[in-house]
Structure formats: C-alpha cells, structure tokens
Design an enzyme around this catalytic site. Sequence first.
Site, PDB file in Angstrom:
ATOM      1  N   CYS A 116      27.738  37.137  40.849  1.00  0.00           N
ATOM      2  CA  CYS A 116      29.122  37.164  40.358  1.00  0.00           C
ATOM      3  C   CYS A 116      30.138  36.695  41.391  1.00  0.00           C
ATOM      4  O   CYS A 116      31.316  36.520  41.059  1.00  0.00           O
ATOM      5  CB  CYS A 116      29.484  38.556  39.846  1.00  0.00           C
ATOM      6  SG  CYS A 116      28.611  38.967  38.323  1.00  0.00           S
TER       7      CYS A 116
ATOM      8  N   HIS B 180      40.164  30.666  27.417  1.00  0.00           N
ATOM      9  CA  HIS B 180      39.821  29.421  28.104  1.00  0.00           C
ATOM     10  C   HIS B 180      40.667  29.204  29.353  1.00  0.00           C
ATOM     11  O   HIS B 180      41.086  28.091  29.661  1.00  0.00           O
ATOM     12  CB  HIS B 180      39.901  28.226  27.155  1.00  0.00           C
ATOM     13  CG  HIS B 180      38.727  28.179  26.225  1.00  0.00           C
ATOM     14  ND1 HIS B 180      38.653  28.966  25.089  1.00  0.00           N
ATOM     15  CD2 HIS B 180      37.585  27.472  26.283  1.00  0.00           C
ATOM     16  CE1 HIS B 180      37.514  28.739  24.479  1.00  0.00           C
ATOM     17  NE2 HIS B 180      36.834  27.832  25.183  1.00  0.00           N
TER      18      HIS B 180
ATOM     19  N   GLU C  58      32.335  42.656  28.958  1.00  0.00           N
ATOM     20  CA  GLU C  58      32.197  41.429  29.749  1.00  0.00           C
ATOM     21  C   GLU C  58      30.944  40.671  29.315  1.00  0.00           C
ATOM     22  O   GLU C  58      30.892  39.448  29.363  1.00  0.00           O
ATOM     23  CB  GLU C  58      32.120  41.791  31.229  1.00  0.00           C
ATOM     24  CG  GLU C  58      32.203  40.606  32.138  1.00  0.00           C
ATOM     25  CD  GLU C  58      32.325  41.023  33.581  1.00  0.00           C
ATOM     26  OE1 GLU C  58      33.379  40.751  34.178  1.00  0.00           O
ATOM     27  OE2 GLU C  58      31.377  41.634  34.106  1.00  0.00           O
TER      28      GLU C  58
END
Length: 137
Positions: free
Chosen positions: A22, A65, A125
């Site tokens: 991550c 986005h 998530e």
Amino acid sequence: MKIAKEFNWEMGHHLPEHFGKCKNIHGHSYKMWIELEGDVMENGMVMDYYYLKDIIEPLIDKMDHSFLVYEEDDSIIEFLEKMNSKRVIVNFQSTVENITNYFLAEIKKMKLPSNIEKVKVRVYETPDDYAEEELIL
C-alpha cells in the site's frame, strides 16, 4: 428507525508509511454506507432518499476518479499537477479510517433534518475490509 444508502466511487491513493504494497500508488473501488437514525416524520420517512443523495453526491463526485493525497506529500502533488490529474488534497494520510472520519465531518457540516439523531458512516476500501464511525447529533 434507521435508513441507509450506498454510494460508490473509484479513487487512487498511497500510504507512504505502510510496510507493504500500500505504500505504492494504487486505487480502490470504494463503497460507503451512510446510515441515519431518527424518528419517522409525518411523511412516513426518516429522510427522503432523494434528499440524502442530493447532499452526498457532491462529496462522491469530488472523490470519484481522483487521487487522494496528503498535503505534505509534495512529490505526489507535483506529479499530479504536472499530469493535470484530478486530485483531492487533504490534511491526513489516506487510510480508510481517516476517509471515514472525513466523510463524517463533511456530513456534520450539512443541514440535516432535525429528526436525525445519529449518523453512521461505513467505508469499504475492498470488498472485505471497512472502517466505521458514528456521530450522535
């Protein structure tokens, strides 16, 4: 009575202090459930779902986005500016916990009907992990 509505968006981020994958630039298909608790009004609703959508969609549109970036991550901000990429600069690291608290704080600023007693935000998530927090009004 409780009601809930789901919202979805795509967003990139990275966690520079993370010990694993991550810390790399990556993205997720986020899902958020907003749950409202309160008395049913005379119209038979806790809150009209259309009104809930109207107040939450601008937050989702802002994130969708985009790349969520910590304000002190100068190299990423510079890169995103150079690429003319959509970005949301925030004063926190982009963990799912912090994203959940961000949405809850934004909702707290909004004018909700007076019958709403509690707001709960749950942000997924990935399909199998989420953070959740609630606010008593």
